[in-house]
Motif scaffolding. Structure first.
Motif: not given
Length: 1383
Positions: A795, A793, A835, A747-748, A756
């Motif tokens: 995570t 998604r 990340s 995730d940006e 996902s």
């Protein structure tokens, strides 16, 4: 007891009959089971069963079924007869002699039945003489001869019954029994609902069930297997509709009789339609598709029990145009009115969605046997018919049509049937001559149908104009482009749109079609998501035995193929001894898992089982009975079968098979599994893994695309390989359209590592089920699962090596949407680096530095980080100087919330400047600044000072809620407020514009609230209201400006209550016109009130006057005419809701009102213009003899009235002694020269014209010289007496029951017409009588208008009628004015 159990019990009898019928159609009658051939003991058991059961078990089952149905009918009949007998016995014997209209003793009951089952409607009716009963379906008489064998009508022992055999969906209707005798009619109604099993065709939805006109007896049993589905074709291509079946007995030379229908028309073999039946397959081939071929296709096969049918729609779209933007081809070209040299050709127009409008058509012809086409018309014809002339007698022709628009010419239509030019004969004529296109269809409603289709319904146009059919268009919500849903006009007002994207949202519109073209588009339907309609689940299948201990059997089964649009939440199991036919329930409470242990069984006995699934819609149909299972304890050392084989990630060349471990493990634990595979229909299985796998899944590769396979699993333990599992369902190696794979990423924004998947299809009940190494993850702190729309998604919280593995996701309630992804160490390390780079360069902030003003005027500066570690460090810098926690400043932070804050206790002008927070958290750092200078600082300072003052204010009496308004139910406006911190000594005062208001009820501050009522609120109440609260501790003031938007809000609140209380419009006639009145709790002209006539807004004018009082709003039509007829309405709007009241001023209502208006107008005119005395005469005159007496008065009337004087009711003639004058038509005088006592008496003047008049009396007393002046004796006060014009002596006698007074009194003459009376001789103007008017318009009454409350008694002696009265015609009686009372 839950809803599933209730539904299950209510449908148990229907389910049994249906299960037996299904069993007889789908299963052979007791062929030798495989298990009986395996061992000697099994063979012996087979012999026993064959001896006792095998003797015609099928015949016995049929006979038992017949006997059960016959017994049920007999029992029902006996119960009805007993009930009728009991009820008849209670009747008194003499009633038999009394005539009586029909009455239903036992009424019809509604029924819900399955398709192809019978239903019986019965009722009992009494009456004298005995009634005749007729049956109706949807208001149409039921004729048993119209469809032989369909209906049977009986009348036994007073019980009337209608029996419908082999119900179909089209039998769903309201049935009624109508009983008639000479004394009246009685009706009893009931609804019959025929249900179709899940997966049935859609012919019932579209109303296109072909009529069964002929019955073809057959001795073949036919069961349809693979059925053709909804198909899509393109013009010019070919397609085939294929349906496989099982025929018993299968005789190659005698195939079953099959009929094909398009919509409701029987098809015949031709060059364009090819049909074949044989080899277990019925096939319909359309080699050259055209839009004429679009429609609902039905296959009907005649069987031993009747017919087997299946329907599905074929859509044919336009081929690519030769020129971009050109229209599609016309269709259904046909010739009418055939003559020797003339033919009328007609056709249906194509649908135009995104193309330019069609401007016309070209008609071509060619002689039969030739390929040369000749254009018949030089210019395009604009309507869909054209007369073709110049044909040769006896020659045959074909015709075709091409459409034209601004972009070009379409492809030609399919040519018509051959037409021969002959002398005029009985050829078909084109119906309908009404010109113009139809009006637009009405409301369009779309509802759920299946996961890829929607059921669309609409209202027919108001003006059909020889309607041909409809075109339906659709579009994805949010898109601008429309697409055609059908390409051939559809004749019904309901349609199933297929080929939609599951889960997508669509809107639809409809156009009507006739020979003149397409109507305007209807309004769009409401958006609808493509989801399956809610229904009961289909039957479970694949019942298998997993274990047996001699007294119990553990069963497993497979999920229904169709869940019915809702999650399956329960299963119910039934069992029976294989030697009997009676089923017994195993579980009353539903089981949620697809595995169940059945206890209390007898060892050595064979049992059969069946399972039903349930969801929110109820309990579905039962499964087919399982194969007989012997209750015998398993003792083998090898494990039992694995079960519940399922598939995931099905692709063109691979898939993953999963299964569950065997329940029976054998002598030792299961150590592995072997997976075998074979092509469908083959018995040659190939073992896919050479060594047993320990996990319960296997990825299968190297599959052939499009090939269908079956699988089985064998369990292994230390003793060997166990028995194989039940075969899996066949699976085709082909990926779903639009299938996507799992994507791994970071995730940006947050730096989270995630997996996902975007699903290619989804429905409302779908869920994303994630697994790791094919074990469901569930609630795990290491991962979090989220879903949004079609995307889910997974995570990772803190990913590390423990998270490596194969992750898969399955989307439930879809056709196998699933995917997997293997997370490797290298891929995880790459994502962790990304990340870290995202997370640690800066400390991410949720909120930058901001401020808020707290209570007491303290100011809090704060920011919030996404995450803070316990080791975080930070500092506040104000105007380049670091601030630490101390006097006047409090600095703190919270790691859990990520908040860092500083509170300034005394915020003053010295605090203006720039505030900065610098944060260090590990390697990450950040800073955030806030500039508080100039206007921004002034706002903050002002707010701080305000909060400080508020704190001080609240130390004394204060308003906890400042002034606000409410409106009571009687529309009184209340200005209210709430107080706090008050005591008995606290005073409260109201003011408006600084003027104190003293309410009737003194305010009670101790109650905590005060209110000021403002009744009859209007614009005059605008202004600034003020409430003041004070005592020795302080003072508080609240202002409320009642103007502008506040005033509008109050008016809206009043309108909401008044509008809801508004009465229906009431008609009231007046002399000026017709008035419509609406009574309500309160009305003021400031309310948003709109009067409408025929939906057009009415503006107040001389013709249409609008007004009102506090109790009502009214609209008056002055001098009405026929133009004012029609529908009137008043709309009272409160800004949110509009309250409408209507009145239809037309027909008899208008006629009656207009007549009443004319009557009142004439009466008012007469009252206005009648003769009258307007002043000058006294009541009593006392005069000395020898004096001259002059009685002078002013009279008025139009036309000029006639004046007559009377003395003691005798007319006075003009003489030397008594002189009568009437000057200028205005002044009337009676002069008596030298009065004498003989001149004493009662004098009167009669003033009248053709509209009426008045009779005024004066008492004259003459006394002698020297006598005491007598006191005046008022015999009667002088009051003008209105009399009829031609009959002054007549005094109307009041009726015994006077009519109610009119709400609208007749207006009096204006002040200009009535001079002010003299002070010395008061002569008040006549008060016109009120003319009664009925509440509803009525013709003018023929009887006289009632007299006033104090009617005038008849005089003692009649007043002579002057001859002049002949000249003034008497007006109608209803215009007479009553004479005032006289004493």
């Amino acid at each position: 007891m839950n809803i599933c159990e209730i539904c299950r019990k209510s449908s148990s009898s229907v389910s049994q009959v249906q299960a037996q019928a299904t069993e007889a159609m789908t299963e052979p009658a007791y062929t030798i089971p495989v298990f009986r051939e395996r061992t000697a003991e099994g063979t012996e058991e087979y012999q026993r069963v064959a001896t006792n059961v095998g003797k015609g078990l099928t015949v016995i089952q049929e006979e038992l079924r017949r006997m059960r149905i016959a017994t049920k009918v007999q029992v029902d009949s006996l119960a009805i007869q007993r009930e009728v007998k009991d009820m008849m016995a209670k009747r008194v014997d003499y009633l038999d002699e009394i005539p009586k209209m029909p009455d239903f003793v036992v009424a019809l009951r509604p029924h819900t039945v399955w398709e192809k089952t019978p239903v019986k409607l019965f009722c009992t009716v009494q009456g004298n003489p005995r009634p005749i009963v007729k049956w109706y379906k949807g208001g149409v008489p039921v004729d048993p001869l119209s469809i032989p064998g369909k209906y049977k009508i009986e009348n036994k022992y007073g019980v009337h019954s209608l029996i419908i055999s082999r119900c179909v969906v089209s039998d769903t209707a309201e049935y009624s029994a109508v009983a008639t005798n000479p004394h009246g009619t009685a009706t009893s109604k009931a609804t019959v609902t025929v249900k179709r099993a899940s997966g049935a065709g859609e012919s019932c939805h579209l109303g296109l069930v072909p009529h069964l006109t002929e019955i073809h007896p057959s001795k073949l049993e036919v069961t349809l297997l693979d059925r053709f589905s909804v198909s899509f074709g393109v013009e010019g291509s070919s397609t085939s509709l294929v349906c496989s079946m099982v025929v018993v007995p299968d005789l190659p030379n005698i195939p079953p009789l099959a009929q094909w229908y398009r919509d409701d028309k029987l098809l015949k073999p031709s060059k364009l339609v090819e049909m074949t039946v044989g080899g277990g397959v019925a096939r319909l081939t359309l080699p050259h598709l055209a839009k004429d071929d679009e429609g609902l296709y039905t296959l009907r096969i005649f069987t031993k029990d009747g017919t087997a049918e299946h329907s599905a729609y074929l859509f044919v779209s336009d081929a690519a145009p030769s020129t971009a933007g050109a229209p599609g081809a016309p269709m259904s070209v046909k010739a009418y009115d055939i003559n020797s040299d003339y033919v009328l050709v007609a056709w249906k127009p194509p649908n135009t969605v995104n193309e330019a409008a069609i401007t016309g058509y070209f008609v071509d012809r060619c002689e039969a046997g030739s390929d040369k086409w000749v254009q018949c018309n030089d210019a395009p014809v604009k309507i869909c018919k054209y007369p073709v002339h110049g044909l040769s007698l006896g020659h045959s022709y074909h015709f075709r049509v091409r459409a034209v628009n601004s972009a070009g010419i379409s492809r030609p239509s399919r040519k018509s049937e051959k037409v021969t030019a002959l002398d005029a004969a009985e050829s078909e004529r084109l119906q309908g001559t009404e010109e113009g296109v139809p009006s637009a269809p009405g409301q369009v409603i779309a509802t759920r149908n299946t996961k890829s289709s929607v059921f669309v319904q609409w209202e027919a146009p108001k003006h059909l104009k020889n309607l041909i059919g409809y075109y339906i268009d659709g579009r994805v919500v949010g898109a601008k482009e429309w697409f055609p849903c059908n390409h051939k006009p559809f004749k019904h007002t309901r349609f199933v749109v297929h080929g939609l994207i599951p889960g997508e949202t669509y809107a639809f519109r409809v156009q009507a079609v006739n020979l003149f073209g397409l109507s305007e588009e209807s309004q769009e339907s409401s958006p609808i998501a493509v989801e399956p309609a809610l229904a009961t689940p289909s039957a479970p299948f694949g019942i298998t035995m997993l274990s047996c201990d001699g007294s119990s059997i553990t069963l497993a089964w497979r999920s229904p193929k169709h869940c019915g649009g809702s999650k399956v939440n329960a299963y119910y199991i039934d069992k029976r001894n294989a030697d009997t036919l009676v089923w017994k329930e195993v579980n009353l409470t539903g089981v949620t898992e697809r595995i169940c242990t059945v206890d209390n069984l007898t060892e050595g006995t064979f049992y059969e089982f069946k399972v039903q699934a349930a969801n929110m819609a109820g309990v579905g149909v039962p499964s087919a009975p399982s194969a007989p299972m012997k209750c015998e304890a398993w003792t083998m050392e090898e494990p039992g079968p694995a079960y519940d084989l399922s598939f995931s990630e099905v692709r063109s060349h691979s898939l993953v098979i999963l299964w569950k471990a065997p329940v029976y493990t054998g002598a030792s634990a299961v150590t592995g599994y072997f997976v075998d595979m074979a092509k469908k229909g083959s018995s040659e299985f190939v073992t896919l893994n050479q060594e047993a796998v320990s996990h319960r899944y296997l990825q299968v590769t190297s599959l052939e695309e499009g090939e269908t396979y079956v699988f089985r699993v064998r369990s292994v333990n230390g003793s060997g390989v166990g028995k194989p599992s039940q075969l899996s369902e066949p699976v085709c190696a082909k990926a779903l359209a639009g299938t996507k794979e799992i994507v791994a990423g970071v995730d940006e924004e947050t730096g989270d590592v995630f997996l996902s998947l975007e699903a290619c299809e989804i429905c409302e009940t779908s869920k994303f089920v994630w697994s790791k190494n094919y074990k469901p993850i569930g609630d795990c702190p290491r991962v979090a699962v989220t879903a949004k729309g079609r995307t889910s998604r997974l995570t990772f919280s803190n990913p590390d090596k423990d998270d490596l593995g194969r992750y898969s996701v399955v989307v439930t309630d879809t056709d196998g949407v699933s995917a997997s992804h293997t997370l490797t160490e290298d891929a995880l390390n790459t994502m962790l680096e990304l990340s870290y780079a995202i997370r640690h360069p800066i400390v991410p902030l949720k909120h930058g530095l901001n401020y808020e003003v707290l209570e007491k005027g303290h100011v809090r500066f704060w920011l919030q980080a996404v995450k803070l570690s316990p080791s975080v460090s930070y500092r506040f810098i104000v105007n380049d100087k670091e601030v630490t926690s101390g006097e006047g400043h409090k600095i703190s932070h919270d790691v859990a919330t990520g908040i860092i804050q500083m509170t300034v206790d005394h915020f003053t002008r010295a605090n203006e400047g720039t505030y900065t927070v610098q944060i260090h958290d590990g390697k990450a750092k950040t800073q955030s600044s806030l500039v508080l200078v100039g206007d921004v600082f002034k706002v903050a300072l002002k707010e701080a000072e305000f909060q400080r003052k508020e704190h001080i204010r609240k130390q004394g009496p204060h308003f906890s809620e400042y002034l606000y308004f409410t409106v009571t139910e009687d529309c009184t406006v209340m200005l209210a407020c709430k107080m706090a911190n008050v005591k008995k000594e606290t005073t409260f005062h109201w003011y408006k514009e600084d003027d104190e208001i003293v309410p009737e009820t003194p305010p009670n501050v101790m109650s905590g609230a005060c209110a000021l009522p403002i009744p009859l609120f209007s614009r005059k109440d605008q202004g600034i209201f003020k409430a003041v609260l004070s005592d020795d501790r302080g003072k508080d003031t609240s202002h409320f400006d009642v103007s502008g938007q506040v005033f509008d809000d109050i008016i809206s609140a009043i309108a909401k209550i008044a509008g809801a209380s508004a009465s229906d419009l009431v008609l009231q006639c007046t002399p000026e016109g017709i008035r419509l009145q609406c009574y309500m709790k309160y009305y003021t002209e400031e309310m948003k009130t709109v009067w409408k006539h025929k939906e057009s807004k009415i503006a107040s004018s001389e013709k249409m006057r609008i007004g009102g009082t506090a109790e009502m709003a009214w609209m008056q039509i002055c001098d009405p005419s026929d133009k004012e007829k029609g529908h009137y309405s008043i709309e009272i709007s409160d800004g949110v809701q509009t309250h409408t009241r209507t009145f239809d001023l037309s027909g008899q209502a208008y006629t009656d009102a207009y007549e009443e208006y004319l009557r009142l107008k004439a009466a008012a005119f007469a009252e206005k213009n009648r003769g009258r005395v307007v002043g000058g005469l006294p009541d009593v005159v006392t005069i000395m003899e020898e004096k001259s007496l002059s009685l002078t008065c002013t009279v008025w009337g139009e036309p000029t009235p006639e004046v007559t004087w009377f003395k003691n009711e005798q007319e006075v003639a003009s003489t030397e002694h008594t002189k009568v004058t009437f000057d200028g038509g205005k002044f009337a005088s009676l002069v008596i020269n030298k009065v004498t006592p003989d001149d004493s008496g009662k004098y009167s003047i009669n003033v009248r014209n053709k509209y009426g008049g008045e009779f005024v009396e004066i008492t004259v007393s003459v006394y002698r010289h020297g006598e005491k002046i007598p006191e005046p004796k008022l015999g009667h006060p002088k009051t003008p007496a209105a009399t009829p014009a031609a009959t002054p002596a007549a005094t109307p006698v009041p009726p015994k029951s006077p009519a109610p007074p009119s709400k609208t009194p007749t207006p009096t003459p204006s002040k200009s017409q009535t001079p002010a009376p003299s002070i010395k001789s008061p002569t008040p103007a006549s008060t016109p009588a009120s003319t009664p008017a009925p509440k509803s318009p009525t013709p003018a009454p023929k009887s006289p208008t009632p007299a006033p409350k104090s009617p005038t008694p008849a005089p003692k002696s009649p007043t002579p009628t002057p001859s002049r009265g002949v000249k003034s015609p008497t007006p109608p009686r209803f215009m007479k004015s009553p004479t005032p009372p006289r004493k």
